[in-house]
Design a protein around this motif. Structure first.
Motif, short mmCIF file in Angstrom:
data_model
loop_
_atom_site.label_atom_id
_atom_site.label_comp_id
_atom_site.label_asym_id
_atom_site.label_seq_id
_atom_site.Cartn_x
_atom_site.Cartn_y
_atom_site.Cartn_z
N VAL A 86 0.85 -1.18 0.00
CA VAL A 86 0.00 0.00 0.00
C VAL A 86 0.89 1.24 0.00
O VAL A 86 2.04 1.20 0.45
N ASP A 87 0.34 2.35 -0.52
CA ASP A 87 1.07 3.61 -0.50
C ASP A 87 0.86 4.30 0.84
O ASP A 87 0.23 3.75 1.75
N ALA A 88 1.37 5.53 0.97
CA ALA A 88 1.30 6.26 2.23
C ALA A 88 -0.14 6.51 2.68
O ALA A 88 -0.40 6.67 3.88
N GLN A 89 -1.08 6.53 1.74
CA GLN A 89 -2.48 6.76 2.07
C GLN A 89 -3.24 5.46 2.32
O GLN A 89 -4.44 5.47 2.58
N GLY A 90 -2.55 4.32 2.20
CA GLY A 90 -3.19 3.03 2.43
C GLY A 90 -3.84 2.43 1.20
O GLY A 90 -4.52 1.41 1.28
N ASN A 91 -3.62 3.05 0.03
CA ASN A 91 -4.18 2.54 -1.22
C ASN A 91 -3.31 1.41 -1.77
O ASN A 91 -2.08 1.48 -1.67
N PRO A 92 -3.91 0.39 -2.37
CA PRO A 92 -3.12 -0.68 -2.99
C PRO A 92 -2.13 -0.10 -3.99
O PRO A 92 -2.44 0.84 -4.72
N LEU A 93 -0.94 -0.67 -4.01
CA LEU A 93 0.14 -0.17 -4.86
C LEU A 93 0.68 -1.31 -5.70
O LEU A 93 1.11 -2.34 -5.17
#
Length: 156
Positions: free
Chosen positions: A12-19
């Motif tokens: 996940v990225d810094a915002q918690g979105n799948p990466l």
């Protein structure tokens, strides 16, 4: 920097979105590319959809220079190379590495870094013999140098 989702199944990225990591292997970019070529390489890869580069900070065998650990500018990674004094970083060499790190950061690209390819005993490809001969204090100093200099959020 990316982190593992709580499930451990994806990043996940810094915002918690799948990466999704699209990684290119630029292993010896720090040695073989000039600053202009680093810029071209990274901007091209970014335009092609890559968001991460895997690379090394010091190389022992896979470069276009002589000796093989020297960068394109003629700089050795350490001021003392025989025997290798890991605690004596050569500022000119590391300023070139800094350029790679900072250009990737500017382009919002992750660098997955192997700080030093170890290789294997007797293989000659990596820094095995030099690291094996170095003292613990010498290697610890190199680790402190790397950890102090390379704290940027785009380095994993």
């Amino acid at each position: 920097p990316p982190s593992a989702h709580a499930s451990g199944r994806y990043f996940v990225d810094a915002q918690g979105n799948p990466l999704f990591l699209q990684i290119d292997a630029g292993w010896s970019a720090e040695l073989n590319l000039t600053t202009t070529e680093i810029t071209t390489y990274l901007t091209t890869r970014k335009s092609q959809g890559f968001n991460a580069i895997i690379c090394e900070f010091i190389e022992h065998n896979y470069s276009n220079q002589t000796p093989l650990y020297r960068n394109v500018n003629g700089d050795d990674p350490f001021t003392v190379m025989s025997p290798v004094a890991f605690q004596s970083p050569n500022e000119a060499y590391w300023a070139h590495v800094d350029f790679l790190v900072n250009k990737a950061l500017e382009l919002e690209m992750l660098l997955i870094v192997n700080p030093c390819y170890f290789g294997f005993q007797g293989g000659g490809q990596g820094w095995y013999n030099e690291m094996n001969a170095a003292s613990d204090a010498n290697l610890f100093a190199f680790g402190v140098f790397l950890g102090t200099r390379y704290w940027q959020p785009n380095i994993d």
